[in-house]
Design an enzyme around this catalytic site. Structure first.
Site, PDB file in Angstrom:
ATOM      1  N   ASP A  69     -24.929 -19.468  22.226  1.00 35.53           N
ATOM      2  CA  ASP A  69     -25.348 -18.102  22.523  1.00 35.53           C
ATOM      3  C   ASP A  69     -25.331 -17.255  21.253  1.00 35.53           C
ATOM      4  OD1 ASP A  69     -25.578 -15.944  24.906  1.00 35.53           O
ATOM      5  OD2 ASP A  69     -24.337 -15.134  23.289  1.00 35.53           O
ATOM      6  N   TYR A 129     -26.242  -9.718  16.694  1.00 28.24           N
ATOM      7  CA  TYR A 129     -25.118 -10.379  16.041  1.00 28.24           C
ATOM      8  C   TYR A 129     -25.355 -10.654  14.560  1.00 28.24           C
ATOM      9  CZ  TYR A 129     -23.702 -11.494  20.870  1.00 28.24           C
ATOM     10  OH  TYR A 129     -23.358 -11.433  22.190  1.00 28.24           O
ATOM     11  N   LYS A 137     -30.957 -12.859  22.365  1.00 22.68           N
ATOM     12  CA  LYS A 137     -31.098 -11.618  23.140  1.00 22.68           C
ATOM     13  C   LYS A 137     -31.898 -10.582  22.366  1.00 22.68           C
ATOM     14  CE  LYS A 137     -26.347 -12.394  24.671  1.00 22.68           C
ATOM     15  NZ  LYS A 137     -25.925 -13.129  23.445  1.00 22.68           N
ATOM     16  N   HIS A 160     -30.522  -7.528  26.012  1.00 16.58           N
ATOM     17  CA  HIS A 160     -29.087  -7.455  25.732  1.00 16.58           C
ATOM     18  C   HIS A 160     -28.357  -6.399  26.570  1.00 16.58           C
ATOM     19  CE1 HIS A 160     -26.171  -8.582  22.281  1.00 16.58           C
ATOM     20  NE2 HIS A 160     -25.482  -8.254  23.345  1.00 16.58           N
TER      21      HIS A 160
END
Length: 276
Positions: free
Chosen positions: A47, A52, A77, A110
């Site tokens: 993931d 990120y 996402k 997200h």
């Protein structure tokens, strides 16, 4: 008892491995090494997210792994700031470039976004599926009403809602909805940001099986039929130990003890969902 290789949640045509590797707040070489270790010890669900800033590292780890690409369920996402149609399309293609992949298995929004109507965002995600660059879509951080609306809007199944879920923070209404509607609930922060490992009540349960408090908490999650979990870890020892949750099974009573640590209505919910 289900073994790790076959443990998955079936949702909307997707087979989502019950145990995934979370990468939030891990970047650069640390992220690459962590994902490589995760794949080596058996994780097959990875993931990441635009937010990120580690899609490149994740992609490098996948490319360097001996595990075949078609054996890895890759999730990324769309940043909420990229919810407008053209931004969904361009940012997802940029994610694919960073990952070094032609397709992602699952693309999530997200979080709910005020940048565009949900119809516009999901329409763009549906179009990416039609193009073949995204296999499945879902959402993250949606409440029941938002998830229900997303499912009504989307031309294709919303296969998961990724939310915070752990023994101290329950998602009773959402879990019941997902279980009844065939949607996977993917639990992030399943170890409560480090609070779980020192819990004496979980340690006591684990003693019977030679397992840690963290392993008991993860087992509690993956033993729920509609739930997948994506623990994050940086050290090889923790990555490996988090994966060792498919060689034991909690009793109904133990499931109840873990459930009762939280803020929900576990006993009543477990009875309604046939978990006891």
């Amino acid at each position: 008892m289900t073994d790790r290789a076959s443990a998955a949640v079936s949702a909307g045509g997707a087979e989502i491995p019950k145990l995934g590797f979370g990468t939030a707040r891990i970047t650069g070489d640390d992220c690459k090494q962590a994902v490589e270790t995760a794949l080596e010890v058996g994780y097959r669900h990875v993931d990441t997210a635009q937010m990120y800033d580690n899609e490149t590292a994740v992609g490098r780890a996948i490319a360097d792994s001996d595990v075949a690409r078609d054996e890895i369920f890759v999730v990324t996402k769309v940043h909420p700031d990229n919810a407008a149609r053209e931004d969904v399309l361009s940012s997802t293609r940029a994610s694919l470039d960073r990952l070094g992949l032609t397709t992602v298995d699952l693309l999530l929004l997200h979080a709910p976004s005020d940048r565009a109507p949900l119809e516009e965002t999901l329409g763009a995600m549906n179009d990416l599926q039609s193009e073949g660059v995204v296999d499945h879509i879902g959402v993250s951080n949606f409440e029941v009403g938002g998830l229900e609306r997303a499912r009504e809007i989307s031309e294709t199944p919303i296969v998961t809602n990724q939310v915070k879920y752990h023994p101290y923070h329950h998602q009773d209404d959402l879990l019941e909805y997902c279980a009844n509607e065939g949607v996977c609930l993917t639990a992030y922060s399943p170890l409560a940001e480090g609070a779980v490992p020192g819990d004496d009540r979980l340690l006591e349960i684990g003693e019977k099986y030679g397992k840690s408090a963290a392993q008991v908490a993860l087992r509690w999650l993956v033993q729920q039929p509609s739930v997948a979990a994506i623990p994050k870890a940086a050290s090889p020892d923790h990555i490996e130990s988090n994966a060792a949750v498919f060689d034991f099974e909690l009793t109904d009573e133990e499931m109840g003890v873990v459930g009762d640590l939280g803020d929900g209505r576990w006993q009543q919910l477990a009875a309604r969902l046939g978990l006891r």
